[in-house]
Scaffold this motif. Structure first.
Motif, PDB file in Angstrom:
ATOM      1  N   CYS A 206       9.167   5.335   0.626  1.00 37.48           N
ATOM      2  CA  CYS A 206       8.296   4.392   0.230  1.00 37.48           C
ATOM      3  C   CYS A 206       8.570   3.856  -1.097  1.00 37.48           C
ATOM      4  CB  CYS A 206       6.875   4.819   0.541  1.00 37.48           C
ATOM      5  SG  CYS A 206       6.353   6.231  -0.347  1.00 37.48           S
ATOM      6  N   PHE A 207       8.224   2.765  -1.449  1.00 40.99           N
ATOM      7  CA  PHE A 207       8.551   2.183  -2.581  1.00 40.99           C
ATOM      8  C   PHE A 207       7.363   1.301  -3.669  1.00 40.99           C
ATOM      9  CE2 PHE A 207      12.075   1.792   0.221  1.00 40.99           C
ATOM     10  CZ  PHE A 207      13.069   2.683  -0.343  1.00 40.99           C
ATOM     11  N   ILE A 208       6.210   1.256  -2.805  1.00 44.14           N
ATOM     12  CA  ILE A 208       5.174   0.630  -3.484  1.00 44.14           C
ATOM     13  C   ILE A 208       4.212   1.405  -3.771  1.00 44.14           C
ATOM     14  CG2 ILE A 208       3.504  -1.259  -3.075  1.00 44.14           C
ATOM     15  CD1 ILE A 208       5.040  -2.317  -0.898  1.00 44.14           C
ATOM     16  N   ASN A 209       3.567   2.300  -3.206  1.00 43.54           N
ATOM     17  CA  ASN A 209       2.840   3.365  -3.686  1.00 43.54           C
ATOM     18  C   ASN A 209       1.749   2.591  -4.793  1.00 43.54           C
ATOM     19  OD1 ASN A 209       4.204   5.640  -2.656  1.00 43.54           O
ATOM     20  ND2 ASN A 209       6.015   4.819  -3.823  1.00 43.54           N
ATOM     21  N   ASP A 210       0.777   1.656  -4.158  1.00 42.68           N
ATOM     22  CA  ASP A 210      -0.297   1.147  -4.825  1.00 42.68           C
ATOM     23  C   ASP A 210      -1.336   1.449  -4.088  1.00 42.68           C
ATOM     24  OD1 ASP A 210      -2.095  -0.649  -5.936  1.00 42.68           O
ATOM     25  OD2 ASP A 210      -0.917  -2.219  -6.090  1.00 42.68           O
ATOM     26  N   PRO A 211      -2.268   2.300  -4.491  1.00 45.71           N
ATOM     27  CA  PRO A 211      -3.563   2.581  -3.629  1.00 45.71           C
ATOM     28  C   PRO A 211      -4.554   1.440  -3.573  1.00 45.71           C
ATOM     29  CG  PRO A 211      -3.624   3.386  -6.181  1.00 45.71           C
ATOM     30  CD  PRO A 211      -2.166   2.847  -5.959  1.00 45.71           C
ATOM     31  N   ASN A 212      -4.208   0.237  -4.332  1.00 44.01           N
ATOM     32  CA  ASN A 212      -4.984  -1.040  -4.196  1.00 44.01           C
ATOM     33  C   ASN A 212      -4.537  -1.867  -3.037  1.00 44.01           C
ATOM     34  OD1 ASN A 212      -6.807  -0.212  -6.605  1.00 44.01           O
ATOM     35  ND2 ASN A 212      -5.230  -0.446  -7.621  1.00 44.01           N
ATOM     36  N   LEU A 213      -3.238  -1.532  -2.669  1.00 45.95           N
ATOM     37  CA  LEU A 213      -2.828  -2.461  -1.706  1.00 45.95           C
ATOM     38  C   LEU A 213      -3.208  -2.213  -0.430  1.00 45.95           C
ATOM     39  CD1 LEU A 213      -0.951  -4.965  -1.808  1.00 45.95           C
ATOM     40  CD2 LEU A 213       0.999  -3.847  -1.107  1.00 45.95           C
ATOM     41  N   LYS A 214      -4.363  -2.468  -0.055  1.00 52.18           N
ATOM     42  CA  LYS A 214      -5.172  -1.843   1.100  1.00 52.18           C
ATOM     43  C   LYS A 214      -5.106  -2.651   2.444  1.00 52.18           C
ATOM     44  CE  LYS A 214      -7.207   1.935  -0.604  1.00 52.18           C
ATOM     45  NZ  LYS A 214      -7.269   3.208   0.099  1.00 52.18           N
ATOM     46  N   VAL A 215      -5.182  -2.473   3.593  1.00 52.58           N
ATOM     47  CA  VAL A 215      -5.444  -3.053   4.862  1.00 52.58           C
ATOM     48  C   VAL A 215      -6.737  -3.327   4.832  1.00 52.58           C
ATOM     49  CG1 VAL A 215      -5.817  -2.917   7.200  1.00 52.58           C
ATOM     50  CG2 VAL A 215      -3.654  -1.798   6.153  1.00 52.58           C
ATOM     51  N   THR A 216      -7.240  -4.862   5.142  1.00 49.64           N
ATOM     52  CA  THR A 216      -8.500  -5.135   5.218  1.00 49.64           C
ATOM     53  C   THR A 216      -8.940  -5.089   6.638  1.00 49.64           C
ATOM     54  OG1 THR A 216      -8.560  -6.501   3.227  1.00 49.64           O
ATOM     55  CG2 THR A 216     -10.363  -6.906   4.804  1.00 49.64           C
ATOM     56  N   LYS A 217      -9.683  -4.231   7.196  1.00 49.35           N
ATOM     57  CA  LYS A 217      -9.989  -4.150   8.668  1.00 49.35           C
ATOM     58  C   LYS A 217     -10.987  -4.996   9.044  1.00 49.35           C
ATOM     59  CE  LYS A 217      -9.255   0.809   9.628  1.00 49.35           C
ATOM     60  NZ  LYS A 217      -9.903   2.218   9.904  1.00 49.35           N
ATOM     61  N   GLY A 218     -10.684  -5.611  10.166  1.00 45.51           N
ATOM     62  CA  GLY A 218     -11.789  -6.601  10.877  1.00 45.51           C
ATOM     63  C   GLY A 218     -11.248  -7.989  10.417  1.00 45.51           C
ATOM     64  N   ARG A 219     -10.149  -8.279   9.740  1.00 45.25           N
ATOM     65  CA  ARG A 219      -9.589  -9.636   9.216  1.00 45.25           C
ATOM     66  C   ARG A 219      -8.105  -9.601   9.221  1.00 45.25           C
ATOM     67  NH1 ARG A 219      -7.352 -11.969   5.106  1.00 45.25           N
ATOM     68  NH2 ARG A 219      -7.107 -10.340   3.606  1.00 45.25           N
ATOM     69  N   TRP A 220      -7.624 -10.956   9.771  1.00 49.47           N
ATOM     70  CA  TRP A 220      -6.497 -10.902   9.889  1.00 49.47           C
ATOM     71  C   TRP A 220      -5.760 -10.909   8.435  1.00 49.47           C
ATOM     72  CZ3 TRP A 220      -3.641 -11.308  14.452  1.00 49.47           C
ATOM     73  CH2 TRP A 220      -4.599 -11.636  15.820  1.00 49.47           C
ATOM     74  N   GLN A 221      -4.558 -10.514   8.695  1.00 46.32           N
ATOM     75  CA  GLN A 221      -3.538 -10.205   7.330  1.00 46.32           C
ATOM     76  C   GLN A 221      -2.255 -10.625   7.843  1.00 46.32           C
ATOM     77  OE1 GLN A 221      -4.479  -6.303   5.818  1.00 46.32           O
ATOM     78  NE2 GLN A 221      -4.910  -7.380   3.814  1.00 46.32           N
ATOM     79  N   CYS A 222      -1.757 -11.515   6.871  1.00 49.84           N
ATOM     80  CA  CYS A 222      -0.068 -12.079   7.020  1.00 49.84           C
ATOM     81  C   CYS A 222       0.685 -11.042   6.226  1.00 49.84           C
ATOM     82  CB  CYS A 222       0.130 -13.403   6.739  1.00 49.84           C
ATOM     83  SG  CYS A 222       1.378 -14.319   7.086  1.00 49.84           S
ATOM     84  N   LEU A 223       1.849 -10.454   7.074  1.00 55.13           N
ATOM     85  CA  LEU A 223       2.837  -9.643   6.443  1.00 55.13           C
ATOM     86  C   LEU A 223       4.143 -10.277   6.531  1.00 55.13           C
ATOM     87  CD1 LEU A 223       1.922  -6.866   5.055  1.00 55.13           C
ATOM     88  CD2 LEU A 223       0.316  -7.641   6.863  1.00 55.13           C
ATOM     89  N   GLU A 224       4.970 -10.144   5.660  1.00 57.86           N
ATOM     90  CA  GLU A 224       6.359 -10.672   5.613  1.00 57.86           C
ATOM     91  C   GLU A 224       7.268  -9.938   4.862  1.00 57.86           C
ATOM     92  OE1 GLU A 224       9.132 -14.928   5.135  1.00 57.86           O
ATOM     93  OE2 GLU A 224       6.818 -15.036   5.296  1.00 57.86           O
ATOM     94  N   VAL A 225       8.356  -9.417   5.647  1.00 55.54           N
ATOM     95  CA  VAL A 225       9.458  -8.527   5.009  1.00 55.54           C
ATOM     96  C   VAL A 225      10.676  -9.301   4.923  1.00 55.54           C
ATOM     97  CG1 VAL A 225      10.006  -7.591   6.939  1.00 55.54           C
ATOM     98  CG2 VAL A 225      10.399  -6.391   4.926  1.00 55.54           C
ATOM     99  N   MET A 226      11.202  -9.378   3.750  1.00 55.33           N
ATOM    100  CA  MET A 226      12.841  -9.817   3.617  1.00 55.33           C
ATOM    101  C   MET A 226      13.692  -8.607   3.418  1.00 55.33           C
ATOM    102  SD  MET A 226      15.429 -10.238   1.420  1.00 55.33           S
ATOM    103  CE  MET A 226      14.663 -10.400  -0.202  1.00 55.33           C
ATOM    104  N   ILE A 227      14.776  -8.482   4.353  1.00 55.21           N
ATOM    105  CA  ILE A 227      15.931  -7.477   3.901  1.00 55.21           C
ATOM    106  C   ILE A 227      17.181  -8.376   3.785  1.00 55.21           C
ATOM    107  CG2 ILE A 227      17.190  -5.427   4.918  1.00 55.21           C
ATOM    108  CD1 ILE A 227      14.884  -5.322   7.090  1.00 55.21           C
TER     109      ILE A 227
END
Length: 346
Positions: A206-227
């Protein structure tokens, strides 16, 4: 199915918000050294969903606008446990449809299910975007949405948990809500991944390790990854990036960001004493890095150009849930393309 070590708490340094001459905060410049796009992208530019589906830069589109779950069989290469899947009347923000895919896990009745799609060809660079919503009572997720490559390509996901890839047969990047912390991060396998005690196994890094970068349950979130893959056999010019709701939250490449390793975790912005697993010694060794860390070495994803990005794998894998506990996860508007996609237009 994959397995994983107990998840570790990690920390991240917050850069000072000093504004430079270009009007960007110092933290934003450090997080986006190559000027990757943010906010609106291809989805906003094209607008119409039918036009997006036929756009020459688009590789895969799944909006789950179906009459029955059985129709997924013609759109995905392998489906595992379709009995946990149903079509829901909820849909992602900005979606032009009326349905999404609901995966429902019941504690004590298996570990979940998945959709696996082998792409028609391989890619050196690929962007994959998806929308997800977790029910507030969802149990912790063991493994989640993965993108990567196998050589030769296969019509099903391969194993290899705890084993470092050789550079010519596989690479995988998971986008995962880590454990009970529900913290977004990567879960990454590649040929130069770092190992961990007690025997030097290589679980996903893992590479981010930010305790503030949380899932917000009950709400849609948009994730996008680039490799972006490296030039084989020896260049480390591969990259990896992640967007959350159109905001770039991570970007790693040769020379950026600065940080330090603690076994299989990269800690951005941190320096000082560190520890790593030495494969030759068969044990850990401590070392010191400068204050603020040292440059990330970049990704040598592969040593063979035949290994390319060629699969998308949407999975719900839950291994620790009370007997009978119901966990629900919704997916919608999965898109893969050769350029930045961004959130749906709203």
């Amino acid at each position: 199915m994959l397995s994983c070590r107990p998840l570790l708490e990690c920390v991240v340094i917050v850069a000072s918000a000093v504004v430079n001459a270009a009007g960007l905060a110092a933290s934003e410049v450090e997080a986006n050294p190559r000027g990757l796009p943010q906010g609106p992208g291809l989805a906003q530019k094209v607008g119409d969903w039918a036009r997006l589906r036929s756009h020459p830069d688009v590789v895969l589109v799944e909006d789950f606008e179906l009459d029955t779950i059985s129709q997924l069989q013609s759109r995905w290469t392998q489906i595992s446990h379709p009995e946990i899947m149903s079509l829901a009347s909820e849909n992602a923000p900005g979606s032009t449809g009326t349905r999404s895919l609901l995966m429902t896990h019941t504690g004590g009745r298996g570990t979940g299910g998945h959709l696996y799609r082998r792409l028609e060809r391989g890619y050196k660079q690929l962007f994959v975007r998806f929308y997800v919503k977790f029910d507030p009572d969802c149990a912790p997720i063991h493994h989640f949405f993965h993108v990567g490559g196998y050589y030769p390509p296969t019509p099903w996901p391969q194993g290899g948990a705890g084993e470092r890839p050789r550079g010519n047969e596989r690479l995988t990047v998971g986008i995962e809500p880590f454990g009970s912390d529900w913290r977004w991060d990567y879960y990454t396998y590649w040929m130069e991944m770092r190992a961990s005690p007690p025997r030097g196994q290589t679980w996903g890094n893992c590479f981010i390790n930010d305790p503030n970068l949380k899932v917000t349950k009950g709400r849609w979130q948009c994730l996008e990854v680039m490799i972006q893959l490296n030039d084989p056999p020896s260049e480390r010019n591969g990259e990896l990036a992640l967007w959350l709701d159109g905001r770039l939250v991570s970007h790693l490449g040769a020379g950026f960001p600065r940080g330090k390793w603690t076994f299989d975790r990269f800690l951005p912005g941190q320096g000082g004493q560190s520890i790593r697993w030495n494969d030759e010694k068969g044990g850990p060794e401590t070392f010191t890095v400068p204050p603020g860390g040292e440059p990330f070495p970049g990704f040598r994803w592969r040593n063979d150009e035949r290994l390319q990005i060629n699969f998308v794998w949407a999975l719900l894998y839950i291994t620790k849930a009370p007997e009978g506990h119901i966990s629900r996860v919704w997916f919608d508007d999965i898109v893969a393309a050769t350029r930045y996609i961004g959130p749906n237009p709203e």
